[in-house]
Design a protein around this motif. Structure first.
Motif, mmCIF file in Angstrom:
data_model
loop_
_atom_site.group_PDB
_atom_site.id
_atom_site.type_symbol
_atom_site.label_atom_id
_atom_site.label_comp_id
_atom_site.label_asym_id
_atom_site.label_seq_id
_atom_site.Cartn_x
_atom_site.Cartn_y
_atom_site.Cartn_z
ATOM 1 N N ARG A 84 1.040 -1.043 0.141
ATOM 2 C CA ARG A 84 -0.116 0.058 0.060
ATOM 3 C C ARG A 84 0.734 1.414 0.006
ATOM 4 N N GLU A 106 -2.688 0.632 -11.937
ATOM 5 C CA GLU A 106 -3.705 -0.244 -11.123
ATOM 6 C C GLU A 106 -3.574 0.245 -9.687
ATOM 7 N N VAL A 107 -2.438 1.261 -9.370
ATOM 8 C CA VAL A 107 -2.473 1.661 -8.047
ATOM 9 C C VAL A 107 -2.539 3.181 -7.836
ATOM 10 N N ARG A 165 -3.697 7.186 -9.430
ATOM 11 C CA ARG A 165 -4.492 7.690 -10.621
ATOM 12 C C ARG A 165 -4.448 9.126 -10.197
ATOM 13 N N VAL A 186 -4.932 4.289 -5.036
ATOM 14 C CA VAL A 186 -6.286 3.765 -4.862
ATOM 15 C C VAL A 186 -6.396 2.270 -4.531
ATOM 16 N N ALA A 187 -5.263 1.677 -4.502
ATOM 17 C CA ALA A 187 -5.271 0.245 -4.459
ATOM 18 C C ALA A 187 -3.920 -0.384 -4.126
ATOM 19 N N ASP A 188 -3.705 -1.580 -3.462
ATOM 20 C CA ASP A 188 -2.577 -2.197 -3.350
ATOM 21 C C ASP A 188 -1.892 -2.387 -4.612
ATOM 22 N N GLY A 189 -0.546 -2.633 -4.484
ATOM 23 C CA GLY A 189 0.150 -3.202 -5.624
ATOM 24 C C GLY A 189 1.050 -4.053 -5.419
#
Length: 58
Positions: free
Chosen positions: A2, A22-23, A25, A35-38
């Protein structure tokens, strides 16, 4: 992993968004946000590449 982007430091260059979309923006203010874990290696690369050191592990 995160990540957290400090909006007081971010300049909105978009490097993190282009490298790990994907993580990260760009928000309505044009600043990056996580916005997300990667994947650990991809997020660490974004942390290392940020020109103003606005990203850290959360």
């Amino acid at each position: 992993m995160r990540a957290h982007v400090d909006p007081g430091i971010c300049i909105g260059c978009g490097l993190c968004v282009s490298s790990v979309p994907e993580v990260f923006r760009l928000n309505g203010d044009g600043l990056a946000e996580a916005v997300a874990d990667g994947p650990d290696d991809a997020v660490q690369n974004a942390i290392d590449a940020c020109p103003v050191s606005a990203i850290r592990k959360a």
